[in-house]
Design a protein around this motif. Structure first.
Motif, PDB file in Angstrom:
ATOM      1  N   ALA A  55      80.724  -1.963 -22.468  1.00 47.05           N
ATOM      2  CA  ALA A  55      80.905  -0.508 -22.436  1.00 47.05           C
ATOM      3  C   ALA A  55      80.739   0.033 -21.021  1.00 47.05           C
ATOM      4  O   ALA A  55      80.318  -0.671 -20.104  1.00 47.05           O
ATOM      5  N   PHE A  56      81.050   1.322 -20.861  1.00 39.61           N
ATOM      6  CA  PHE A  56      81.024   1.950 -19.549  1.00 39.61           C
ATOM      7  C   PHE A  56      79.877   2.934 -19.422  1.00 39.61           C
ATOM      8  O   PHE A  56      79.457   3.554 -20.394  1.00 39.61           O
ATOM      9  N   GLU A  57      79.390   3.085 -18.212  1.00 42.10           N
ATOM     10  CA  GLU A  57      78.401   4.105 -17.927  1.00 42.10           C
ATOM     11  C   GLU A  57      79.103   5.456 -17.773  1.00 42.10           C
ATOM     12  O   GLU A  57      80.253   5.515 -17.329  1.00 42.10           O
TER      13      GLU A  57
ATOM     14  N   ARG B 227      77.959   3.478 -25.026  1.00 36.34           N
ATOM     15  CA  ARG B 227      77.736   3.588 -23.594  1.00 36.34           C
ATOM     16  C   ARG B 227      76.946   2.373 -23.147  1.00 36.34           C
ATOM     17  O   ARG B 227      76.141   1.812 -23.894  1.00 36.34           O
ATOM     18  N   ARG B 228      77.167   1.944 -21.931  1.00 33.37           N
ATOM     19  CA  ARG B 228      76.430   0.790 -21.417  1.00 33.37           C
ATOM     20  C   ARG B 228      75.111   1.264 -20.812  1.00 33.37           C
ATOM     21  O   ARG B 228      75.109   2.099 -19.909  1.00 33.37           O
ATOM     22  N   PRO B 229      73.994   0.745 -21.282  1.00 31.83           N
ATOM     23  CA  PRO B 229      72.709   1.135 -20.705  1.00 31.83           C
ATOM     24  C   PRO B 229      72.633   0.782 -19.219  1.00 31.83           C
ATOM     25  O   PRO B 229      73.366  -0.074 -18.720  1.00 31.83           O
ATOM     26  N   ALA B 230      71.721   1.443 -18.546  1.00 31.38           N
ATOM     27  CA  ALA B 230      71.645   1.315 -17.091  1.00 31.38           C
ATOM     28  C   ALA B 230      71.062  -0.015 -16.645  1.00 31.38           C
ATOM     29  O   ALA B 230      71.277  -0.433 -15.508  1.00 31.38           O
TER      30      ALA B 230
ATOM     31  N   GLU C 173      70.876   7.211 -26.945  1.00 29.06           N
ATOM     32  CA  GLU C 173      70.839   6.040 -26.073  1.00 29.06           C
ATOM     33  C   GLU C 173      72.071   5.152 -26.203  1.00 29.06           C
ATOM     34  O   GLU C 173      72.223   4.193 -25.448  1.00 29.06           O
ATOM     35  N   ARG C 174      72.958   5.474 -27.132  1.00 29.26           N
ATOM     36  CA  ARG C 174      73.985   4.491 -27.462  1.00 29.26           C
ATOM     37  C   ARG C 174      75.423   4.938 -27.231  1.00 29.26           C
ATOM     38  O   ARG C 174      76.309   4.105 -27.122  1.00 29.26           O
TER      39      ARG C 174
END
Length: 225
Positions: free
Chosen positions: A189-191, A155-158, A214-215
């Protein structure tokens, strides 16, 4: 979803061997556990299911799928023949009957294989897409009604600060040849909210989006009949 820059494609024996040798055991087990959770809330697989692993790379998940479903027909698909050569060797050493196909996602979409699948799995596909619609076509247009599907990926962090924190935390333990891939994959990556909006746009509301620490994020569900 906007198109994102892609990580570099697999090239060179050094990179392939690094992927094969790297210890992804905890992450791979998390994918298997996510599959088990998916099956616990849907109907069981048939006695001799067809299980397809998209973007299987050196076969980390594919080999685990063969252990999880010993009576299944397991097929691993990847666009890099060098990766599949490693996967085939590992399967042979473990005496596992697994088929591996070298195909791009576009070639997969042109075939009929996924129409027969009972479970479609991807552990690292979301961040590789040039055209995100292609991935959702796997579920929306090709998977048979009642097929179970699970995609798990970074996942892409904010924020950029969170990306830097993850890089500082995880890069030191990664082989040098893989460090760039991790950084690029994280940025591409995507949120979760982006994925949820895309699923709604494509009438795939039966799929759920969940996050792991977190990942990672997980997209899973049962294709509607």
């Amino acid at each position: 979803m906007q198109r994102r820059l892609e990580p570099e494609l697999m090239n060179g024996d050094t990179q392939v061997q690094a992927y094969a040798a790297a210890d992804f055991s905890s992450g791979d087990q998390a994918t298997i556990e996510a599959i088990q959770r998916l099956l616990s809330r849907t109907s069981p697989l048939p006695p001799n299911p067809l299980v397809v692993d998209l973007g299987c790379g050196p076969g980390n998940i594919t080999l685990r799928l063969a252990g999880l479903f010993p009576k299944a027909r397991i097929i691993g698909i990847d666009g890099a023949e060098s990766m599949l050569a490693v996967a085939r060797e590992r399967a042979q050493l473990q005496q596992l009957e697994i088929s591996f196909l070298c195909q791009t996602l576009q070639e997969v979409l042109r075939g009929a294989l996924l129409e027969q699948a009972d479970l479609i799995v991807s552990n690292s596909l979301l961040h590789h897409l040039h055209q995100p619609d292609l991935l959702w076509m796997v579920t929306r247009d090709l998977a048979a009604p009642g097929c179970r599907t699970l995609h798990r990926d970074l996942r892409r962090p904010a924020s950029d600060a969170e990306i830097q924190q993850l890089l500082l935390k995880h890069l030191p333990s990664a082989p040098e040849v893989l460090q760039h891939d991790f950084a690029a994959s994280l940025a591409a990556a995507f949120e979760p909210q982006e994925v949820t909006a895309e699923l709604h746009r494509l009438d795939l509301d039966e799929l759920t989006v969940s996050t792991e620490d977190e990942r990672y994020l997980v997209v899973s569900g049962l294709v509607k009949s």
